[in-house]
Design a protein around this motif. Sequence first.
Motif, PDB file in Angstrom:
ATOM      1  N   SER A  17     -10.090   7.709   9.769  1.00 46.99           N
ATOM      2  CA  SER A  17     -10.356   6.293   9.500  1.00 46.99           C
ATOM      3  C   SER A  17     -11.817   5.918   9.721  1.00 46.99           C
ATOM      4  O   SER A  17     -12.231   4.806   9.396  1.00 46.99           O
ATOM      5  N   GLU A  63      -8.190   7.219  -1.884  1.00 53.38           N
ATOM      6  CA  GLU A  63      -7.005   6.503  -1.422  1.00 53.38           C
ATOM      7  C   GLU A  63      -6.606   6.838   0.007  1.00 53.38           C
ATOM      8  O   GLU A  63      -6.298   5.948   0.802  1.00 53.38           O
ATOM      9  N   LYS A  64      -6.583   8.120   0.343  1.00 48.08           N
ATOM     10  CA  LYS A  64      -6.151   8.493   1.696  1.00 48.08           C
ATOM     11  C   LYS A  64      -7.138   7.974   2.746  1.00 48.08           C
ATOM     12  O   LYS A  64      -6.739   7.470   3.799  1.00 48.08           O
ATOM     13  N   ASP A 113      -6.751   4.084   2.887  1.00 52.28           N
ATOM     14  CA  ASP A 113      -5.503   3.680   3.555  1.00 52.28           C
ATOM     15  C   ASP A 113      -5.615   3.847   5.064  1.00 52.28           C
ATOM     16  O   ASP A 113      -5.197   2.971   5.837  1.00 52.28           O
ATOM     17  N   CYS A 116      -7.812   1.144   6.581  1.00 50.81           N
ATOM     18  CA  CYS A 116      -7.117  -0.147   6.611  1.00 50.81           C
ATOM     19  C   CYS A 116      -6.064  -0.184   7.717  1.00 50.81           C
ATOM     20  O   CYS A 116      -5.849  -1.223   8.351  1.00 50.81           O
ATOM     21  N   THR A 146      -6.693  -1.433  -1.631  1.00 51.82           N
ATOM     22  CA  THR A 146      -6.109  -0.690  -0.507  1.00 51.82           C
ATOM     23  C   THR A 146      -4.957  -1.462   0.126  1.00 51.82           C
ATOM     24  O   THR A 146      -3.898  -0.898   0.417  1.00 51.82           O
ATOM     25  N   ARG A 164      -1.988  -1.228  -2.120  1.00 50.28           N
ATOM     26  CA  ARG A 164      -1.405   0.113  -2.126  1.00 50.28           C
ATOM     27  C   ARG A 164      -0.610   0.379  -0.845  1.00 50.28           C
ATOM     28  O   ARG A 164       0.495   0.931  -0.891  1.00 50.28           O
ATOM     29  N   VAL A 165      -1.158   0.002   0.291  1.00 47.26           N
ATOM     30  CA  VAL A 165      -0.456   0.208   1.569  1.00 47.26           C
ATOM     31  C   VAL A 165       0.807  -0.649   1.618  1.00 47.26           C
ATOM     32  O   VAL A 165       1.868  -0.196   2.087  1.00 47.26           O
ATOM     33  N   VAL A 187       4.005   4.140   7.371  1.00 47.03           N
ATOM     34  CA  VAL A 187       2.905   4.526   6.476  1.00 47.03           C
ATOM     35  C   VAL A 187       1.731   5.044   7.305  1.00 47.03           C
ATOM     36  O   VAL A 187       1.092   6.034   6.950  1.00 47.03           O
ATOM     37  N   ARG A 200      -1.007   8.706   7.543  1.00 49.50           N
ATOM     38  CA  ARG A 200      -2.426   8.531   7.235  1.00 49.50           C
ATOM     39  C   ARG A 200      -3.321   8.900   8.424  1.00 49.50           C
ATOM     40  O   ARG A 200      -4.229   9.709   8.298  1.00 49.50           O
TER      41      ARG A 200
END
Length: 405
Positions: A190, A238-239, A242, A245, A264, A267-268, A357, A361
């Motif tokens: 992250s 994307e990964k 995510d 976020c 984002t 999508r999440v 989720v 991630r």
Amino acid sequence: MTSYLLDCFNFSDRHTAAHLARELTRVTDEWGLGDKIVACVSDNASNIVSAVRDHLHWDHISCFAHMLNLIVKAALKEVQHIVQKVKTIVEYFHRSTVASEKLGATQKQMGQEPLRLKQDVATRWNSTYYMLKRFTEVKDPIISTLALINPSLPTLLPEEWEISREILEIIKPFEEVTTEVSAEKFVTVSKVILMTRGLQRIVARFQRNPSKFDPVKKLVDSLMSEMTKRFGRVEHNEKLADATCLDPRFKNQAFVSHQAAEDTVKRVTAAAAAINPVQHEEEDTSESAASASAGAMFWEDFDERVASLRPSAASSKTSDSMMEMRAYLAEPLLPRTSDPLAWWKRCSPVYKTLSEVMKARLCIVATSVPSERIFSKTGQIISERRNRLSPSKVRELVFLNANMP
């Protein structure tokens, strides 16, 4: 965060994408992990990238440390003549016992702690940083020792010593980021977007206040050019996005691009809705039975009129996930030094689907450094005095060494 070695074995086949994919499949199947892979982190070698993406269809993430290595190594070519001079002098002191002892004695005479010079390693740019740093720290003893010994070595000019100091100042943030992001017991994925943007801002600052030395200017321009080329769309990965976020320290505040942040969040939210268990209100079965026996015909007209007003299972799941996301984003950001996993453990009963989720991630590591450490350990096990160890025995020793507490 925990890290385990699944296998480390002798690989005698050609390193083609197909062969690598076959062995990766064998290992994951052996451990029953085939359907649990959320991402594969590696360097950008074409064979492993093809094996992961084209053959296994896993999400591939480029090792952040490897990317930084490529960026800084490319930029250091602009000052290669100085780096090479330093490397030559360092190698001389490592080869010559007399010179090395004289340098130590000179440091003591100057009231300094005796420090050995460090050599760089071709595969690690930060070793070049450590070499230059140590070299500048013992500048005066080196100059004095070389003047006494008088070897036929290329020495640094006063201007080149100053350039060396400026180089260190510019690439120091890259070394600090590389060290921080190479951890395997803390959340790192992250941080990639924030660290990338932070490095770009630092380099831009050096561009706005340029050095008086052309090689340093070229170094800074090369750093910015390489970072733009490799990280231009980092917020759209994307990964990575995510994970950023879903880190309560950063959330959508980490994004420079408003569109990337918005995408984002959507999508999440969709990912949370996809795993959200359908919540059905319990029906009063006795009343239903009574209605049926009393005559379902009476309720037909009402049921038809209100059918469209009742939310479907899919819309209910989506609205629940949207409410969770809005509540999560409204929470105050955690201090940057806090543990995001501790926060999620405490708050997962509130954010039930988002926490699911999150698990897929924040478990991702930002670099392949943990794997590189395994190879370093293997090199320590296989030595000149232990060169008759069989591959199977080495495999067992490495496995135990990596996994035993």
